[in-house]
Design a protein around this motif. Structure first.
Motif, PDB file in Angstrom:
ATOM      1  N   TYR A  25      40.531  41.986  40.599  1.00  0.00           N
ATOM      2  CA  TYR A  25      39.394  41.094  40.828  1.00  0.00           C
ATOM      3  C   TYR A  25      39.909  39.692  41.142  1.00  0.00           C
ATOM      4  O   TYR A  25      40.931  39.252  40.595  1.00  0.00           O
ATOM      5  N   ASP A  26      39.195  39.001  42.005  1.00  0.00           N
ATOM      6  CA  ASP A  26      39.563  37.630  42.347  1.00  0.00           C
ATOM      7  C   ASP A  26      38.595  36.608  41.756  1.00  0.00           C
ATOM      8  O   ASP A  26      39.013  35.637  41.128  1.00  0.00           O
TER       9      ASP A  26
ATOM     10  N   ASP B  11      25.299  30.752  34.174  1.00  0.00           N
ATOM     11  CA  ASP B  11      26.088  31.793  34.829  1.00  0.00           C
ATOM     12  C   ASP B  11      27.144  31.101  35.681  1.00  0.00           C
ATOM     13  O   ASP B  11      26.843  30.162  36.423  1.00  0.00           O
ATOM     14  N   THR B  12      28.363  31.571  35.568  1.00  0.00           N
ATOM     15  CA  THR B  12      29.501  30.859  36.136  1.00  0.00           C
ATOM     16  C   THR B  12      30.310  31.721  37.092  1.00  0.00           C
ATOM     17  O   THR B  12      30.178  32.953  37.115  1.00  0.00           O
ATOM     18  N   MET B  13      31.174  31.047  37.858  1.00  0.00           N
ATOM     19  CA  MET B  13      32.166  31.710  38.706  1.00  0.00           C
ATOM     20  C   MET B  13      33.542  31.417  38.127  1.00  0.00           C
ATOM     21  O   MET B  13      33.874  30.254  37.857  1.00  0.00           O
ATOM     22  N   VAL B  14      34.325  32.473  37.940  1.00  0.00           N
ATOM     23  CA  VAL B  14      35.656  32.355  37.345  1.00  0.00           C
ATOM     24  C   VAL B  14      36.671  33.017  38.266  1.00  0.00           C
ATOM     25  O   VAL B  14      36.450  34.138  38.741  1.00  0.00           O
ATOM     26  N   VAL B  15      37.783  32.328  38.519  1.00  0.00           N
ATOM     27  CA  VAL B  15      38.894  32.907  39.281  1.00  0.00           C
ATOM     28  C   VAL B  15      39.846  33.557  38.286  1.00  0.00           C
ATOM     29  O   VAL B  15      40.225  32.946  37.282  1.00  0.00           O
ATOM     30  N   MET B  16      40.221  34.795  38.557  1.00  0.00           N
ATOM     31  CA  MET B  16      41.108  35.505  37.642  1.00  0.00           C
ATOM     32  C   MET B  16      42.557  35.066  37.826  1.00  0.00           C
ATOM     33  O   MET B  16      43.032  34.913  38.951  1.00  0.00           O
ATOM     34  N   LYS B  17      43.236  34.880  36.712  1.00  0.00           N
ATOM     35  CA  LYS B  17      44.644  34.481  36.763  1.00  0.00           C
ATOM     36  C   LYS B  17      45.483  35.539  37.473  1.00  0.00           C
ATOM     37  O   LYS B  17      46.487  35.229  38.121  1.00  0.00           O
TER      38      LYS B  17
ATOM     39  N   ALA C  69      41.658  33.649  32.724  1.00  0.00           N
ATOM     40  CA  ALA C  69      40.988  32.792  33.704  1.00  0.00           C
ATOM     41  C   ALA C  69      41.965  31.767  34.266  1.00  0.00           C
ATOM     42  O   ALA C  69      42.710  31.125  33.528  1.00  0.00           O
ATOM     43  N   GLU C  70      41.950  31.611  35.596  1.00  0.00           N
ATOM     44  CA  GLU C  70      42.801  30.624  36.262  1.00  0.00           C
ATOM     45  C   GLU C  70      42.198  29.229  36.114  1.00  0.00           C
ATOM     46  O   GLU C  70      40.979  29.064  36.059  1.00  0.00           O
ATOM     47  N   THR C  71      43.049  28.225  36.038  1.00  0.00           N
ATOM     48  CA  THR C  71      42.574  26.842  36.039  1.00  0.00           C
ATOM     49  C   THR C  71      41.974  26.524  37.405  1.00  0.00           C
ATOM     50  O   THR C  71      42.555  26.863  38.440  1.00  0.00           O
TER      51      THR C  71
ATOM     52  N   SER D 186      44.633  37.188  40.043  1.00  0.00           N
ATOM     53  CA  SER D 186      44.316  37.228  41.476  1.00  0.00           C
ATOM     54  C   SER D 186      45.546  36.913  42.318  1.00  0.00           C
ATOM     55  O   SER D 186      46.315  35.993  42.010  1.00  0.00           O
ATOM     56  N   GLU D 187      45.711  37.670  43.400  1.00  0.00           N
ATOM     57  CA  GLU D 187      46.788  37.407  44.353  1.00  0.00           C
ATOM     58  C   GLU D 187      46.268  36.619  45.549  1.00  0.00           C
ATOM     59  O   GLU D 187      47.000  36.408  46.523  1.00  0.00           O
ATOM     60  N   ASN D 188      45.010  36.194  45.479  1.00  0.00           N
ATOM     61  CA  ASN D 188      44.362  35.487  46.589  1.00  0.00           C
ATOM     62  C   ASN D 188      43.693  34.206  46.092  1.00  0.00           C
ATOM     63  O   ASN D 188      42.549  33.919  46.423  1.00  0.00           O
ATOM     64  N   LYS D 189      44.403  33.436  45.312  1.00  0.00           N
ATOM     65  CA  LYS D 189      43.762  32.306  44.638  1.00  0.00           C
ATOM     66  C   LYS D 189      43.241  31.260  45.615  1.00  0.00           C
ATOM     67  O   LYS D 189      42.162  30.699  45.409  1.00  0.00           O
ATOM     68  N   ASP D 190      43.985  30.957  46.675  1.00  0.00           N
ATOM     69  CA  ASP D 190      43.497  29.958  47.625  1.00  0.00           C
ATOM     70  C   ASP D 190      42.178  30.404  48.246  1.00  0.00           C
ATOM     71  O   ASP D 190      41.235  29.613  48.381  1.00  0.00           O
TER      72      ASP D 190
END
Length: 354
Positions: A81-82, A262-268, A100-102, A270-274
């Motif tokens: 998941y991204d 309700d929030t949006m979170v980038v997964m740590k 969770a990614e910063t 993830s290989e597609n962070k940008d």
């Protein structure tokens, strides 16, 4: 989330209008994002528009509940998941678990569109690991033409008058079911004291005897049909009932509400962070975020988006016009840590009680 077909069509067109293709495409880096979201929580053509804007491809997988996606994320360590859409206490759990990614604010310039209050929420001050997408309250949704007395208190639901006994529903999800009892008893919506939670349990067991059902998905339809006369409801879902019957009203009880986000979170993992940050930035575009407010009928924490909405929207759905200062005075739902197990036990005992 319930969205009518005509609103879906309007939203698909609206989201395309808000895209500055040239500006965004210059930073494109092709990626195949995986977004996990609730059904209908963004425009049907959002991913096509995102691809046109940035060159990034992606797919949306749906989850029905926070608990469903959290089980998958914890089991996989977030891999696969991204970006995930989850409510605030679950975003906080992901952060506390290191999943969770910063948030790189330099890659999400549309954060500037948010109300200042959206960066001061207790579960994530500064939006360091999550970005708010929608927010609102939980209260009482009722048939003003059929109840004898308009409700003002959570106890109007938990200790109903004889004319509405057997014609009320409560939300089935742990945090919101418990919140009604916590607020009625004068406690925090994040209360963990065992003695106080025992009192909440007893309050809700007594209330169960008067209920038609626990219902997270069709309670507004029950109001429309008249099967139910008063229900515990998220504000946006009460709006769905108002769409079909103008005698349906929404009120926040005098004891207060939770502030749900309700929030949006980038997964740590993830290989597609940008690309994930580009997606969040895309969703915070004024016209794209306005789509959520106009079609999901939830308030969004985007000042310019809310100001762009047609005046008739708040005229039809008064809770859409709630001032941000009033909304944010309510207590936000938090991760209660190990007490979540106790919450789950209490809810199981409430639902099993005779």
């Amino acid at each position: 989330m319930k969205i009518t077909n005509d609103r879906r069509a309007r939203g698909a067109r609206a989201i395309l209008l808000g895209v500055s293709l040239a500006a965004l495409a210059s930073t494109a880096s092709a990626a195949n994002l995986v977004i996990s979201n609730w059904d209908g929580y963004m425009a049907p053509d959002a991913m096509d528009a995102f691809k046109a804007a940035t060159g990034n491809t992606g797919e949306v997988v749906k989850h029905a509940t926070n608990e469903e996606i959290m089980g998958k994320l914890v089991a996989s360590g977030g891999k696969g998941y991204d970006v995930v859409f989850v409510s605030s206490p679950f975003a906080e759990v992901l952060h506390n678990l290191g999943l969770a990614e910063t948030i790189d604010a330099s890659k999400v310039p549309n954060l500037a569109n948010l109300y200042p209050e959206a960066a001061g929420l207790a579960y994530d001050p500064g939006n360091s690991f999550s970005v708010p997408y929608t927010w609102g309250t939980t209260g009482l949704c009722y048939r003003s033409d059929l109840v004898k007395t308009e409700p003002t208190s959570w106890n109007d639901l938990l200790k109903p008058a004889d004319d509405i006994k057997g014609k009320t529903t409560m939300l089935a999800t742990d945090r919101w079911l418990l919140a009604a009892g916590q607020l009625a008893d004068g406690f925090s919506v994040n209360e963990i004291d065992p003695a106080k939670m025992e009192q909440v349990k007893n309050t809700l067991i007594e209330a169960k005897k008067t209920l038609l059902a626990y219902d997270d998905t069709t309670f507004y339809a029950k109001l429309v049909s008249g099967e139910a006369l008063m229900v515990q409801a998220w504000d946006g879902w009460c709006n769905y009932g108002i769409t079909d019957n103008k005698d349906i009203k929404y009120v926040i009880p005098k004891e207060g509400s939770d502030l749900w986000v309700d929030t949006m979170v980038v997964m740590k993992a993830s290989e597609n962070k940008d690309a994930a940050f580009q997606f969040i930035n895309f969703m915070l575009d004024v016209k794209n975020h306005a789509w959520a407010a106009e079609n999901i009928l939830y308030k969004v924490p985007n000042k310019a988006a809310m100001e762009s909405l047609p005046a008739e929207l708040s005229a039809t759905y008064p809770n859409m016009a709630m001032p941000v200062a009033e909304l944010t005075k309510y207590e936000v739902l938090r991760d209660v840590g190990e007490a979540q197990k106790e919450y789950s036990r209490i809810v199981s005992e409430i639902k099993a009680a005779q």
